[in-house]
Design an enzyme around this catalytic site. Structure first.
Site, PDB file in Angstrom:
ATOM      1  N   CYS A 137     -34.518 124.167   9.952  1.00  0.00           N
ATOM      2  CA  CYS A 137     -33.189 123.550   9.878  1.00  0.00           C
ATOM      3  C   CYS A 137     -32.945 122.480  10.931  1.00  0.00           C
ATOM      4  CB  CYS A 137     -32.124 124.634   9.962  1.00  0.00           C
ATOM      5  SG  CYS A 137     -32.400 125.896   8.729  1.00  0.00           S
ATOM      6  N   HIS A 153     -24.173 123.285  14.864  1.00  0.00           N
ATOM      7  CA  HIS A 153     -25.066 123.736  13.795  1.00  0.00           C
ATOM      8  C   HIS A 153     -24.236 124.634  12.874  1.00  0.00           C
ATOM      9  CE1 HIS A 153     -28.741 124.517  11.759  1.00  0.00           C
ATOM     10  NE2 HIS A 153     -28.811 125.786  12.090  1.00  0.00           N
ATOM     11  N   GLU A 171     -24.429 130.100  19.400  1.00  0.00           N
ATOM     12  CA  GLU A 171     -24.136 128.687  19.668  1.00  0.00           C
ATOM     13  C   GLU A 171     -22.869 128.549  20.510  1.00  0.00           C
ATOM     14  OE1 GLU A 171     -23.861 126.211  16.177  1.00  0.00           O
ATOM     15  OE2 GLU A 171     -23.974 124.359  17.371  1.00  0.00           O
ATOM     16  N   LYS A 210     -20.858 122.547   7.619  1.00  0.00           N
ATOM     17  CA  LYS A 210     -21.553 123.322   6.576  1.00  0.00           C
ATOM     18  C   LYS A 210     -20.620 123.888   5.514  1.00  0.00           C
ATOM     19  CE  LYS A 210     -25.936 124.055   8.748  1.00  0.00           C
ATOM     20  NZ  LYS A 210     -25.770 123.242   9.967  1.00  0.00           N
ATOM     21  N   HIS A 222     -25.488 124.637   3.436  1.00  0.00           N
ATOM     22  CA  HIS A 222     -26.551 124.467   4.425  1.00  0.00           C
ATOM     23  C   HIS A 222     -27.703 123.718   3.755  1.00  0.00           C
ATOM     24  CE1 HIS A 222     -29.109 124.789   7.734  1.00  0.00           C
ATOM     25  NE2 HIS A 222     -29.031 126.078   8.020  1.00  0.00           N
ATOM     26  N   PHE A 234     -35.105 128.028  12.394  1.00  0.00           N
ATOM     27  CA  PHE A 234     -35.987 129.193  12.495  1.00  0.00           C
ATOM     28  C   PHE A 234     -37.276 128.742  13.186  1.00  0.00           C
ATOM     29  CE2 PHE A 234     -34.524 132.034   8.676  1.00  0.00           C
ATOM     30  CZ  PHE A 234     -33.398 132.383   9.392  1.00  0.00           C
TER      31      PHE A 234
END
Lengths: 417, 82
Positions: free
Chosen positions: A167, A304, A315, A336, A341, A400
């Protein structure tokens, strides 16, 4: 003496679930309208998570037809559409020999590359055997099929390759492009982020991982930083930005949309899916150092903000760690809940959303933020306007694999240095 | 299967899978395949589609002397008849 060049944005292109042109996207963002609905392109009854943000089929088909080519792999096609728009806006087409467009490099950020071509090939192999595979399976399915398609379609002869880091892919691609231009190694880099993982196998893989929202109401499913959040909603789409050395851009009379001030990255080095406060904080600090800015120079953070329990809590803590007391006044939004996403394409599409915020002098709201999670103790933006127009944005993307990336962007300045 | 039927099938196949900028309805037997925007790599895919469409097996090496649409029609006709 080694001189650092300034890096500006001179072209923007979009192919997203909330629109294929900037006007429509801005309208949705500032009106608080999301593209998230019920999963349509796959049989929703097979999955626990049944919401999605899909690209409009008619807009997609007409964009392909306008290009005069036939639909191929969906990720590559989305990339080609967004790339063409950014190049057109930057007035770099046609990229004839000797023209400024010809030397343009192409960097593509994507998590899974041409996933529809791969799905089709595996299906043919397992149902009909190896002899039935298309002779062109290799060039169709290689990950850099996406960047080479862009380079070939538009005749761009700088380098072309793909950056894969889940991502954070397209944010890292932007960061690498920024460094290429800043160091004087390239004058123009077209950065594209593209992703479409709506294939049965990939969707089932995400579904089984348990990180997607299972909220039965699609419009309420994606809730970044909300106490009732339960995961992200998968989206598809592409974004493209033409980054250019500022002097060269001004010389050819290009319109400056934004300036990239800095880029930071880090690796958690701890766990393949669990995010790390320290890793994310280090990443943001690296970006501030690259931009030569103190935390108080940042006007807002585009997070994010995936709406998973783990990401948003981590975050938020990382932001507090970096910004300290400034956090109380620092507006934070996540895009998002509008686009879903977009995985590898998320970073660049959200960077474009942030550029629109800088240009419009206002921030888009965090949708579905009804009950802010006390764990995410931030100044989360709603539909209310800020008391000042934002000038500097810090944009996070975390992937990830513990791959963290942060960009710092600003409204273009007219100052010569 | 007549020559015309084979040509029609080829036109429809090209329209589905060939390069997007050609008007395949106007393709005639006299046209050179190389002039239709089908390069050597696209030719591999085109042959794959021909095999699927006509239910025949082709080895690209058998087609070295096939340069026009008409020659392709003849080649497919022979294979279908064989």
């Amino acid at each position: 003496m080694y001189q650092l060049e300034r890096v500006v944005v001179t072209g923007v292109g979009l192919a997203t679930p909330i629109g294929f042109d900037e006007g429509t996207v801005a309208e949705h963002l500032f009106a608080g309208r999301s593209a998230i609905g019920r999963l349509r392109c796959l049989d929703a009854s097979l999955y626990k998570s049944q919401s999605s943000a899909e690209v409009d089929a008619a807009s997609f088909a007409s964009a392909i037809a306008a290009r005069g080519t036939r639909p191929g792999d969906r990720t590559s096609d989305l990339a080609l559409i967004a790339a063409g728009k950014a190049l057109e806006q930057a007035r770099l087409l046609p990229a004839t020999p000797g023209s400024p467009g010809e030397e343009t490099c192409v960097l593509v950020g994507t998590g899974s590359g041409p996933s529809h071509a791969l799905q089709e090939s595996w299906q043919t192999f397992f149902t009909q055997g190896g002899k039935s595979l298309r002779p062109t399976t290799v060039p169709r399915c290689m990950l850099n099929a996406v960047s080479s398609a862009v380079s070939i379609q538009y005749g761009l002869k700088g380098t072309n390759y793909v950056i894969v880091s889940a991502c954070s892919s397209s944010t890292i691609a932007l960061g690498i492009a920024f460094r290429m231009i800043r160091s004087g190694d390239a004058r123009r880099v077209l950065v594209v982020g593209s992703e479409s993982m709506f294939t049965p196998a990939l969707y089932a893989s995400w579904d089984n991982l348990g990180v997607m929202s299972r909220n039965a109401e699609p419009s309420r499913a994606c809730r970044p930083f909300d106490a009732q959040r339960d995961g992200f909603v998968l989206g598809e789409g592409a974004g493209a930005l033409l980054l250019e050395e500022r002097g060269a851009a001004l010389e050819r009379g290009a319109t400056l949309r934004a300036e990239v001030l800095g880029f930071g990255e880090s690796s958690d080095g701890t766990h393949i899916t669990r995010p790390s406060v320290d890793g994310q904080a280090l990443c943001m600090r690296n970006a501030l150092r690259s931009a030569r800015l103190e935390p108080d120079a940042v006007d807002f953070v585009n997070a994010h903000g995936t709406a998973t329990k783990a990401n948003d809590a981590t975050e938020a803590e990382a932001i507090r760690k970096v910004f300290g007391a400034r956090t109380e006044a620092l507006p934070v939004n996540s895009s998002k809940s509008y686009f879903g996403h977009l995985l590898g394409a998320a970073g660049i599409v959200e960077t474009i959303a942030s550029i629109l915020c800088l240009e419009h002098g206002r921030l888009h709201a965090n949708l579905n933020l009804e009950e802010p999670d006390p764990v995410c103790n931030l100044r989360l933006t709603g539909l209310d306007r800020l008391e000042y127009p934002p000038r500097v944005c810090l944009k996070n993307s975390f992937g990830f694999g513990g791959s963290n990336s942060t960009l710092i962007l600003a409204r273009p300045s007219s100052s010569p240095s | 299967m007549s020559r015309q039927e084979i040509l029609e099938k080829l036109r429809s196949l090209m329209a589905r899978t060939g390069p997007g900028k050609t008007d395949w309805a106007k393709v005639s037997e006299a046209d050179a395949i190389a002039a239709l925007g089908i390069d050597s790599l696209a030719m591999l895919d085109f042959l794959y589609d021909i095999q699927q469409e006509f239910g025949i097996e082709l080895d690209p090496r058998d087609l070295v002397s096939v340069t026009t649409v008409g020659q392709m029609v003849s080649f497919i006709g022979e294979r279908k008849g064989a």
